[in-house]
Design an enzyme around this catalytic site. Structure first.
Site, mmCIF file in Angstrom:
data_model
loop_
_atom_site.group_PDB
_atom_site.id
_atom_site.type_symbol
_atom_site.label_atom_id
_atom_site.label_comp_id
_atom_site.label_asym_id
_atom_site.label_seq_id
_atom_site.Cartn_x
_atom_site.Cartn_y
_atom_site.Cartn_z
ATOM 1 N N THR A 89 0.744 -1.414 -0.045
ATOM 2 C CA THR A 89 -0.047 -0.148 -0.011
ATOM 3 C C THR A 89 0.968 1.480 -0.054
ATOM 4 O O THR A 89 0.699 2.238 -0.864
ATOM 5 C CB THR A 89 -0.808 -0.019 1.161
ATOM 6 N N THR A 90 1.880 1.339 0.843
ATOM 7 C CA THR A 90 2.809 2.483 0.946
ATOM 8 C C THR A 90 3.529 2.595 -0.335
ATOM 9 O O THR A 90 4.139 3.702 -0.671
ATOM 10 C CB THR A 90 3.507 2.319 2.153
ATOM 11 N N TYR B 104 -12.616 -3.861 -3.393
ATOM 12 C CA TYR B 104 -13.867 -3.358 -4.252
ATOM 13 C C TYR B 104 -14.836 -4.719 -4.533
ATOM 14 O O TYR B 104 -15.889 -4.320 -4.089
ATOM 15 C CB TYR B 104 -13.362 -2.829 -5.513
ATOM 16 N N TYR C 121 -3.007 -9.948 4.353
ATOM 17 C CA TYR C 121 -2.829 -8.502 4.780
ATOM 18 C C TYR C 121 -4.262 -8.210 4.956
ATOM 19 O O TYR C 121 -5.041 -8.196 4.085
ATOM 20 C CB TYR C 121 -2.124 -7.881 3.762
ATOM 21 N N ARG D 43 -9.356 -0.047 3.876
ATOM 22 C CA ARG D 43 -9.168 0.157 2.673
ATOM 23 C C ARG D 43 -9.801 -0.612 1.597
ATOM 24 O O ARG D 43 -9.916 -0.288 0.501
ATOM 25 C CB ARG D 43 -7.379 0.273 2.408
ATOM 26 N N LYS E 190 -0.670 -9.807 8.481
ATOM 27 C CA LYS E 190 -0.295 -8.191 8.986
ATOM 28 C C LYS E 190 -1.729 -7.891 9.203
ATOM 29 O O LYS E 190 -2.770 -7.686 8.392
ATOM 30 C CB LYS E 190 0.096 -7.560 7.755
ATOM 31 N N ILE F 153 4.957 -4.126 10.324
ATOM 32 C CA ILE F 153 5.195 -3.807 8.847
ATOM 33 C C ILE F 153 4.735 -2.351 9.062
ATOM 34 O O ILE F 153 3.708 -1.799 9.120
ATOM 35 C CB ILE F 153 4.391 -4.642 8.033
#
Length: 294
Positions: free
Chosen positions: A47-48, A110, A136, A141, A164, A206
């Protein structure tokens, strides 16, 4: 007991981007800085790392660059998750060819899924690779929540070795560890509750914070690994407002901004991500100044 990919702090790396694409020279310098400042692992193209706006060729080239730059000093964990199971399988295979040590699979976003669908999705991903993988879970999100009972079922798959957990819910961590015991490692996906999560059994974090404070984040985790939760807790509290500033807008907008302010060539944000609002930028700068980061 399954393989543990890392203990302590893994940095969720930003992806330096310029007008021509991914800036691999800048990425190599960032990786070297991270490793020299004691992080235990690197996560590339999560994501980052703005994975949703990277072309497949950029994504895979960034993984290859990270592996090359790391030079085996720490594990490189490649983000290959997708809401398209077939695409994630392809990315698993290609990432393995480029030398990734492990994989990170975000929950399908989504289109979402039922819990049965999540299980079948991850079962298919695990069957496509021999690499160890980290689930994750970040419902804020993705709109998709991997429930503890589903994590428990998935923990029976040999190469699904960790999760995560980024719900921000400490009780969720306790439940996962209670259900899964040593069949799955848990990592914090939230910089603001690293010490509380490690106090109940998480193996580390993380981290977004460690992009700008790698040695300090690594030290906080090390204190917890050594059982000194009081000292680790003091660091957690000390960093609270800086972490708050790093999440004052959607990640990775603030952390990329912070890195550019520090002199790293983190580069541009890709739309739909955009530069920080002035009020949030001033808050970020003020908190960074407290730690002499700028």
């Amino acid at each position: 007991m399954k393989q543990t990919i890392f203990n302590g702090c893994a940095t969720a790396l930003v992806t330096p981007i310029n007008e021509r694409g991914v800036n691999f020279d800048a990425l190599e310098k960032i990786i070297d800085f991270q490793i020299k400042n004691s992080v235990s692992a690197l996560v590339i193209c999560g994501t980052t790392g703005e994975a949703p706006t990277l072309e497949d060729c950029e994504h895979l080239d960034a993984i290859e660059c990270a592996v090359s730059a790391a030079k085996g000093r720490v594990p490189v964990i490649a983000g290959t998750g997708s809401n398209n199971t077939a695409h994630a399988i392809m990315m698993n295979k290609e990432s393995a060819k480029r030398g990734a040590d492990a994989l990170l699979w975000v929950a399908p976003y989504y289109n979402k899924s039922t819990q049965r669908g999540l299980y079948e999705h991850y079962k298919a991903l695990a069957a496509s690779t021999d690499l160890p993988a980290i689930l994750y879970n970040v419902p804020s999100r993705t709109g998709s929540d991997i429930k503890p009972e589903t994590v428990e079922k998935l923990s029976s798959i040999e190469n699904i070795v960790a999760i995560k957990e980024a719900t921000g819910n400490l009780a969720r961590t306790v439940e996962i560890i209670s259900r899964c015991q040593d069949k799955i490692d848990v990592y914090s996906g939230n910089d603001d509750i690293v010490v509380p999560m490690m106090s109940v059994g998480a193996k580390g974090v993380i981290s977004v914070l460690s992009n700008i404070m790698p040695s300090e984040t690594a030290k906080m985790c090390e204190l917890c690994i050594n059982g000194d939760y009081a000292a680790g807790g003091k660091m957690q509290v000390k960093f609270y407002n800086l972490i708050k500033a790093l999440f004052s807008e959607v990640n990775p907008i603030p952390v990329k901004t912070a890195m550019n302010l520090m002199g790293f060539d983190a580069g541009l944000l890709r739309l739909p991500l955009f530069e920080m609002e002035e009020k949030n930028l001033e808050f970020l700068k003020a908190e960074m100044k407290k730690f002499s980061l700028i």
